[in-house]
Design a protein around this motif. Structure first.
Motif, mmCIF file in Angstrom:
data_model
loop_
_atom_site.group_PDB
_atom_site.id
_atom_site.type_symbol
_atom_site.label_atom_id
_atom_site.label_comp_id
_atom_site.label_asym_id
_atom_site.label_seq_id
_atom_site.Cartn_x
_atom_site.Cartn_y
_atom_site.Cartn_z
ATOM 1 N N UNK A 292 0.811 -1.216 0.000
ATOM 2 C CA UNK A 292 0.000 0.000 0.000
ATOM 3 C C UNK A 292 0.846 1.269 0.000
ATOM 4 N N UNK A 293 1.948 1.247 0.748
ATOM 5 C CA UNK A 293 2.796 2.430 0.880
ATOM 6 C C UNK A 293 3.281 2.944 -0.477
ATOM 7 N N UNK A 294 3.597 2.016 -1.372
ATOM 8 C CA UNK A 294 4.146 2.402 -2.665
ATOM 9 C C UNK A 294 3.159 3.242 -3.468
ATOM 10 N N UNK A 295 1.852 2.913 -3.355
ATOM 11 C CA UNK A 295 0.831 3.701 -4.054
ATOM 12 C C UNK A 295 0.476 4.971 -3.295
ATOM 13 N N UNK A 296 0.300 4.846 -1.976
ATOM 14 C CA UNK A 296 -0.157 5.983 -1.166
ATOM 15 C C UNK A 296 0.878 7.109 -1.175
#
Length: 416
Positions: A292-296
């Motif tokens: 998720x971190x990569x997109x957020x």
């Protein structure tokens, strides 16, 4: 300012990349890091994982702030260790980290503070657990109490599936102690959502929502993985869902953090299930999700370092986190065979035509070349004004990243 970032995954590469964008950040040491952080701007890997050695490094190198990426150091008390030495560290104390470190603790916390969650029972012995599943309504969810690298959750369609899960967790001990205590939980029908957020113990600011794709194969089939791709924002997180989350889950969680007197300046991740009966909390994480971190973070306009600083100084109530009005998809490229057995050591090539970021996870830098070193090797990111545009960009980028025996899902952002 010089920072220390702890961790070695794709999440840490994304955090390092975002922190490096801050004009206030001079250098980021990553312990132990990976092939991505080895070549990222302003970053340098250091091969240290021992807490005492990390404390020594911080003192000797005039590190202003330490940011903890993964859950394991937090549940083992790294924040308490650093604070005892008067060192600034971003992450909850050991007591607060139990919200992720123990499923039974987190469920009791939810019940105590009125957080909306599924019905459950906790078992420490296999025989009572086997008796309990005789009369369950199926499907049922069985969770290892401790940390199991994102793999300690079984959705059991039948009684036989439940028996197999209990025996593998509690008798065969496949998670090396993490499954000796289990939570058996009612199955909720709906759509999952991930909401990462930041807290200073007085205020919680939710980040943009995300939709993880856990299963290995297209259509949500096959075994669970650590995540095969993410869509952000999550189209199912409507304004109505967000309000229900803030009122029934987020606010009550903050009330509990304060009542329990956790020293919690860090990330709190809410894993949600959106059902026709409302929005429920499935689990807490006390760190950013991966992938998720990569997109957020790709959609975050604000300076991440400044947002973290505001949390450290208990000034989140005065802070606004800004986001790009776009859609972001990341597609995970994994080693063929993951989450089972797979081969490592293949060279990774990334064409200069890649438009967006490539965040490396299971990869190392060896003799000046990037090579595969894990199951989930990297995340390829694509952004656009619409979902269709973001998907087109992401999968066009995927074609420009290569290594032998690579595998990815083709339906990230389509399958919901």
């Amino acid at each position: 300012m010089k920072l220390l970032l702890i961790g070695s995954g794709g999440r840490e590469h994304a955090i390092a990349w975002k922190l490096s964008k801050s004009p206030k950040v001079e250098k980021i040491y990553v312990a132990p890091g990976n092939g991505g952080t080895a070549v990222e701007n302003k970053c340098k890997n250091i091969n240290i994982t021992d807490f005492d050695e990390l404390v020594k490094f911080v003192k000797e190198n005039d590190i202003y702030l330490t940011v903890v990426g993964p859950e394991d150091p937090l549940t083992k008390g790294i924040t308490d260790k650093f604070k005892a030495e008067n060192l600034r560290i971003f992450g909850p104390d050991k007591a607060g980290a139990q919200l992720e470190g123990s499923k039974s603790f987190s469920k009791e916390f939810m019940k105590k503070y009125g957080v909306k969650t599924a019905e459950y029972e906790v078992f420490t012995e296999v025989e009572p657990a086997l008796e309990y599943i005789e009369n369950c309504t199926y499907p049922v969810v069985i969770k290892a109490d401790g940390l199991a690298a994102g793999k300690g959750v079984a959705i059991c369609e039948t009684k036989e599936d439940a028996k197999e899960a209990l025996n593998s967790y509690m008798i065969d001990d496949i998670f090396k102690g993490a499954g000796q205590k289990v939570v058996i939980e009612e199955f909720l029908y709906g759509v999952e959502a991930s909401i990462l957020s930041i807290t200073d113990g007085k205020t919680i600011i939710p980040f943009i929502s995300a939709k993880d794709h856990k299963q290995i194969f297209d259509g949500g089939k096959g075994p669970n993985t650590g995540g095969m791709g993410v869509l952000a924002p999550n189209p199912y997180v409507t304004n109505e869902v967000m309000k229900e989350f803030e009122d029934n889950i987020m606010a009550k969680t903050l009330e509990g953090i304060q009542a329990e007197k956790f020293d919690f300046k860090g990330i709190i991740f809410f894993g949600l299930m959106i059902t026709n009966k409302g929005t429920y909390l499935l689990e807490y994480n006390v760190r950013m999700g991966d992938p998720e971190t990569q997109s957020v973070l790709s959609l975050m306009e604000s300076d991440l370092f400044e947002v973290i600083e505001a949390a450290m100084d208990e000034k989140l109530s005065e802070t606004t986190v800004k986001w790009r009005d776009e859609v972001c998809i990341n597609v995970v490229l994994a080693s063929k065979g993951y989450p089972g057995s797979f081969e490592k050591g293949y060279e990774i090539t990334i064409d200069q035509g890649v438009k967006d970021n490539v965040f490396l996870a299971g990869a190392k830098l060896e003799d000046g070349k990037l090579k595969t070193n894990g199951g989930r090797v990297l995340s390829v990111v694509g952004s656009g004004k619409t979902l269709e545009e973001a998907r087109e960009v992401a999968y066009r980028n995927v074609e420009l990243v290569n290594f032998k025996n690579s595998y990815c899902r083709k339906d990230i952002g389509i399958y919901r």
